[in-house]
Scaffold this motif. Structure first.
Motif, PDB file in Angstrom:
ATOM      1  N   PHE A 170       0.642  -1.039  -0.006  1.00  0.00           N
ATOM      2  CA  PHE A 170      -0.157   0.038   0.048  1.00  0.00           C
ATOM      3  C   PHE A 170       0.678   1.256   0.119  1.00  0.00           C
ATOM      4  CE2 PHE A 170      -2.353  -3.327   2.390  1.00  0.00           C
ATOM      5  CZ  PHE A 170      -3.483  -3.452   1.592  1.00  0.00           C
ATOM      6  N   TYR A 171       0.303   2.418  -0.647  1.00  0.00           N
ATOM      7  CA  TYR A 171       1.108   3.660  -0.501  1.00  0.00           C
ATOM      8  C   TYR A 171       0.990   4.183   0.902  1.00  0.00           C
ATOM      9  CZ  TYR A 171       2.137   4.559  -5.129  1.00  0.00           C
ATOM     10  OH  TYR A 171       2.594   4.484  -6.613  1.00  0.00           O
ATOM     11  N   VAL A 172       1.996   4.664   1.325  1.00  0.00           N
ATOM     12  CA  VAL A 172       1.927   5.563   2.711  1.00  0.00           C
ATOM     13  C   VAL A 172       2.054   7.037   2.548  1.00  0.00           C
ATOM     14  CG1 VAL A 172       2.767   5.953   5.049  1.00  0.00           C
ATOM     15  CG2 VAL A 172       2.651   3.629   3.837  1.00  0.00           C
ATOM     16  N   VAL A 173       1.053   7.803   2.794  1.00  0.00           N
ATOM     17  CA  VAL A 173       1.043   9.013   2.615  1.00  0.00           C
ATOM     18  C   VAL A 173       1.245   9.736   4.053  1.00  0.00           C
ATOM     19  CG1 VAL A 173      -0.121  11.314   1.574  1.00  0.00           C
ATOM     20  CG2 VAL A 173      -0.418   8.947   0.463  1.00  0.00           C
ATOM     21  N   PHE A 174       2.197  10.414   4.249  1.00  0.00           N
ATOM     22  CA  PHE A 174       2.624  11.187   5.418  1.00  0.00           C
ATOM     23  C   PHE A 174       1.773  12.304   5.874  1.00  0.00           C
ATOM     24  CE2 PHE A 174       6.653   9.104   4.623  1.00  0.00           C
ATOM     25  CZ  PHE A 174       7.063   8.475   5.797  1.00  0.00           C
ATOM     26  N   SER A 175       1.269  12.477   7.049  1.00  0.00           N
ATOM     27  CA  SER A 175       0.567  13.618   7.426  1.00  0.00           C
ATOM     28  C   SER A 175       1.859  14.483   8.134  1.00  0.00           C
ATOM     29  CB  SER A 175      -0.297  13.050   8.801  1.00  0.00           C
ATOM     30  OG  SER A 175      -0.901  14.253   9.322  1.00  0.00           O
ATOM     31  N   TYR A 176       2.778  13.918   8.762  1.00  0.00           N
ATOM     32  CA  TYR A 176       4.122  14.561   9.307  1.00  0.00           C
ATOM     33  C   TYR A 176       4.917  13.618   9.362  1.00  0.00           C
ATOM     34  CZ  TYR A 176       3.174  13.512  14.223  1.00  0.00           C
ATOM     35  OH  TYR A 176       3.302  12.884  15.437  1.00  0.00           O
TER      36      TYR A 176
END
Length: 228
Positions: A170-176
Motif C-alpha cells: 500500500f501507499y503510505v502518505v505522510f501527515s507529518y
C-alpha cells in the motif's frame, strides 16, 4: 489613466473574491482522496457548489501524475454545469489496462471549476480553480491492512540521510514526519515496495523518529514513534 486604474482595481477585487470563494463560497470537493477498489464497478467523488448565486462549469479528468498522460479511467460526466447551492458527484470507472495486481497504483483526479461570466461584464478577470487529488487503485487480495501499512515502515540513517522503506503493498502518505525536533513538511508519500531518502540537517543527530499518516478517509492516523 483613470480608466486603467479603475480596471486594475476591478481585477484585484474579482481576483480576491474568487480566491476566497474557492475555500468558502465556491466548489467544494467532498474528499481529499479516492480509493478505487478493484472488485467494485466504480467509485464516486461528491461535489458541492457553496456559492449563493454563481453557477460553475465543472471539467474533470484523471492523469498519471505527469500532467500529460491520461489514466485508464473515465469520469462521468466529464463536463457539466453545477448551479448555486447544488450538489452532484463524479462517477469514476476503470476502463481496463495493465495495472499491477500485487500493489496499489496512484493516479490524480483533476476537478476544474470555471466560473460563469455575467452579461455585460467587461474587463473582468475570472479565475479558474483546479483541484487535484489522489486516486488509489487498490487490487483485491492484497496482503495486510491499508490502515496498518504506516506502522510497518522501516527507517535507517546514514551519511546525513534518513532512508524510509515501505515493505507493504500500500501507499503510505505522510501527515507529518519528525526526526528529533526537526519537522519535514515536504515529505509526501512512499510507494509500495519503494523507498524514500530524506536529507537531514548536519546539526540533526537524533535517532528518534515520529510520524503519522493520512488514512483512506483523509484523517490523520495515530502517531508512531521509533528509536533507531
Amino acid at each position: 489613466m483613470h480608466e486603467l486604474i479603475r480596471f486594475i482595481i476591478k481585477i484585484s477585487i474579482i481576483f480576491f473574491t474568487f480566491i476566497h470563494a474557492s475555500y468558502g463560497g465556491g466548489i467544494l470537493v467532498g474528499q481529499t482522496r479516492v480509493i478505487y477498489d478493484a472488485d467494485k464497478k466504480e467509485a464516486s467523488l461528491p461535489l458541492s457548489n457553496k456559492s449563493e448565486k454563481n453557477p460553475f462549469l465543472i471539467q474533470s479528468w484523471i492523469e498519471n501524475g505527469d500532467t500529460k498522460t491520461r489514466g485508464p479511467f473515465v469520469v462521468t460526466p466529464p463536463l457539466f454545469r453545477l448551479n448555486a447551492n447544488e450538489d452532484s458527484s463524479l462517477r469514476i470507472s476503470y476502463t481496463g489496462g495493465e495495472l499491477p495486481k500485487n500493489k496499489e497504483s496512484v493516479f490524480y483526479i483533476n476537478v476544474r471549476a470555471i466560473p460563469s461570466t455575467p452579461k455585460n461584464s467587461l474587463n473582468e478577470l475570472r479565475l479558474i480553480i483546479n483541484t487535484r487529488i489522489k486516486l488509489f487503485y487498490r487490487p483485491s487480495g492484497l496482503e495486510g491492512k491499508p490502515y496498518d501499512a504506516y506502522k510497518l515502515l522501516q527507517f535507517s540513517r546514514t551519511s546525513g540521510e534518513l532512508i524510509i522503506k515501505n515493505p507493504t503493498q500500500f501507499y503510505v502518505v505522510f501527515s507529518y514526519l519528525m526526526v528529533g525536533t526537526t519537522l519535514f513538511k515536504d515529505v509526501e508519500m512512499v510507494a509500495p515496495g519503494g523507498q524514500l531518502i530524506v536529507k537531514l540537517p548536519e546539526s540533526n543527530l537524533s535517532n528518534i523518529i515520529e510520524w503519522s499518516a493520512i488514512n483512506d478517509y483523509g484523517g490523520d492516523s495515530r502517531p508512531e514513534k521509533r528509536v533507531l
